[in-house]
Write a protein that holds these residues in place. Sequence first.
Motif, PDB file in Angstrom:
ATOM      1  N   GLY A 108      -1.736  83.260 -44.403  1.00 48.43           N
ATOM      2  CA  GLY A 108      -0.927  82.771 -43.289  1.00 48.43           C
ATOM      3  C   GLY A 108       0.239  83.686 -42.975  1.00 48.43           C
ATOM      4  N   GLY A 109       0.898  84.167 -44.029  1.00 46.62           N
ATOM      5  CA  GLY A 109       2.009  85.095 -43.836  1.00 46.62           C
ATOM      6  C   GLY A 109       1.559  86.411 -43.238  1.00 46.62           C
ATOM      7  N   SER A 110       0.451  86.929 -43.725  1.00 44.43           N
ATOM      8  CA  SER A 110      -0.079  88.195 -43.207  1.00 44.43           C
ATOM      9  C   SER A 110      -0.480  88.056 -41.751  1.00 44.43           C
ATOM     10  N   TYR A 111      -1.129  86.941 -41.419  1.00 43.45           N
ATOM     11  CA  TYR A 111      -1.587  86.741 -40.046  1.00 43.45           C
ATOM     12  C   TYR A 111      -0.404  86.688 -39.076  1.00 43.45           C
ATOM     13  N   SER A 115       0.446  89.427 -36.146  1.00 41.86           N
ATOM     14  CA  SER A 115       0.444  88.952 -34.766  1.00 41.86           C
ATOM     15  C   SER A 115       1.803  89.119 -34.086  1.00 41.86           C
ATOM     16  N   MET A 116       2.885  89.170 -34.862  1.00 43.55           N
ATOM     17  CA  MET A 116       4.219  89.287 -34.272  1.00 43.55           C
ATOM     18  C   MET A 116       4.741  90.719 -34.219  1.00 43.55           C
ATOM     19  N   HIS A 117       4.039  91.649 -34.848  1.00 46.34           N
ATOM     20  CA  HIS A 117       4.441  93.059 -34.773  1.00 46.34           C
ATOM     21  C   HIS A 117       3.711  93.741 -33.625  1.00 46.34           C
ATOM     22  N   LEU A 165      17.808  88.486 -42.900  1.00 41.94           N
ATOM     23  CA  LEU A 165      18.766  88.894 -41.873  1.00 41.94           C
ATOM     24  C   LEU A 165      19.474  90.196 -42.234  1.00 41.94           C
ATOM     25  N   PHE A 166      19.789  90.366 -43.511  1.00 41.30           N
ATOM     26  CA  PHE A 166      20.609  91.511 -43.917  1.00 41.30           C
ATOM     27  C   PHE A 166      19.801  92.690 -44.461  1.00 41.30           C
ATOM     28  N   SER A 167      18.497  92.555 -44.503  1.00 42.46           N
ATOM     29  CA  SER A 167      17.660  93.662 -44.949  1.00 42.46           C
ATOM     30  C   SER A 167      16.559  93.896 -43.912  1.00 42.46           C
ATOM     31  N   PRO A 168      16.741  94.899 -43.055  1.00 47.80           N
ATOM     32  CA  PRO A 168      15.786  95.143 -41.968  1.00 47.80           C
ATOM     33  C   PRO A 168      14.367  95.420 -42.452  1.00 47.80           C
ATOM     34  N   SER A 169      14.218  95.873 -43.690  1.00 47.07           N
ATOM     35  CA  SER A 169      12.880  96.193 -44.197  1.00 47.07           C
ATOM     36  C   SER A 169      12.090  94.952 -44.604  1.00 47.07           C
ATOM     37  N   VAL A 170      12.764  93.796 -44.688  1.00 49.25           N
ATOM     38  CA  VAL A 170      12.085  92.559 -45.091  1.00 49.25           C
ATOM     39  C   VAL A 170      11.237  92.043 -43.922  1.00 49.25           C
ATOM     40  N   ASP A 171      10.003  91.715 -44.216  1.00 55.13           N
ATOM     41  CA  ASP A 171       9.071  91.203 -43.215  1.00 55.13           C
ATOM     42  C   ASP A 171       9.255  89.686 -43.104  1.00 55.13           C
ATOM     43  N   TRP A 172      10.245  89.265 -42.317  1.00 54.73           N
ATOM     44  CA  TRP A 172      10.548  87.839 -42.224  1.00 54.73           C
ATOM     45  C   TRP A 172       9.396  87.054 -41.609  1.00 54.73           C
ATOM     46  N   GLN A 173       8.575  87.737 -40.819  1.00 53.50           N
ATOM     47  CA  GLN A 173       7.425  87.065 -40.220  1.00 53.50           C
ATOM     48  C   GLN A 173       6.445  86.594 -41.296  1.00 53.50           C
TER      49      GLN A 173
END
Length: 196
Positions: A108-111, A115-117, A165-173
């Motif tokens: 689910g997280g990968s999908y 889809s959001m990138h 929010l504070f780490s741009p490399s984190v894939d929040w999606q």
Amino acid sequence: MSLDSPPAQRPIPGFWLVLIANVAIYGALVMADGDLAIGVRTIIQWGGLLAEPYMGEEPWRYLTAGFLHFSLVHIVANMICLLAWGVPLERGLGSTKFLLLFIASILGGSYLSVSMHEAPFVGAGASGGTSGLLGALMAQWMLRRLDVPASFFVINIGLNIAVALFSPSVDWQAHLGGFLTGLALSLLMRPQPERA
């Protein structure tokens, strides 16, 4: 179902299976790359997430990406979350449901991530799976099957949001997709019977 269930009464083989798999794969990545910081090319070769046009030909990446990590800090952070959220969940629901939740949350997280990138990207990490475990714990709490204060979720979800929010490399999606998957799926699950 409680976060402080006695370990002796509730074995946690699912947790150990996931932990060992992640650590072993990271060790293999380090050996292949020759560094604790894993290069993007290696992550791609081993099954990291890619932009949507490439995923259609290699859908297995939706799963394999959840067992790859970019650095020592990356895997340690995810394994701490696995310990904090996965162990109480497995003790409450059982190993089979725990593993089902973890795998489904990775997918689910990968999908959602793919889809959001819109721009090209490379994604990896167990955070979709671990976020799903937190979502599953929240579902059990909402159903009044988990005896923890609301502050547990305020703190853990708050920290998850703050890191994103504070780490741009984190894939929040991936975090969000995993969390929602785990929450939704856990609503359909019953705790395992108490053992004497």
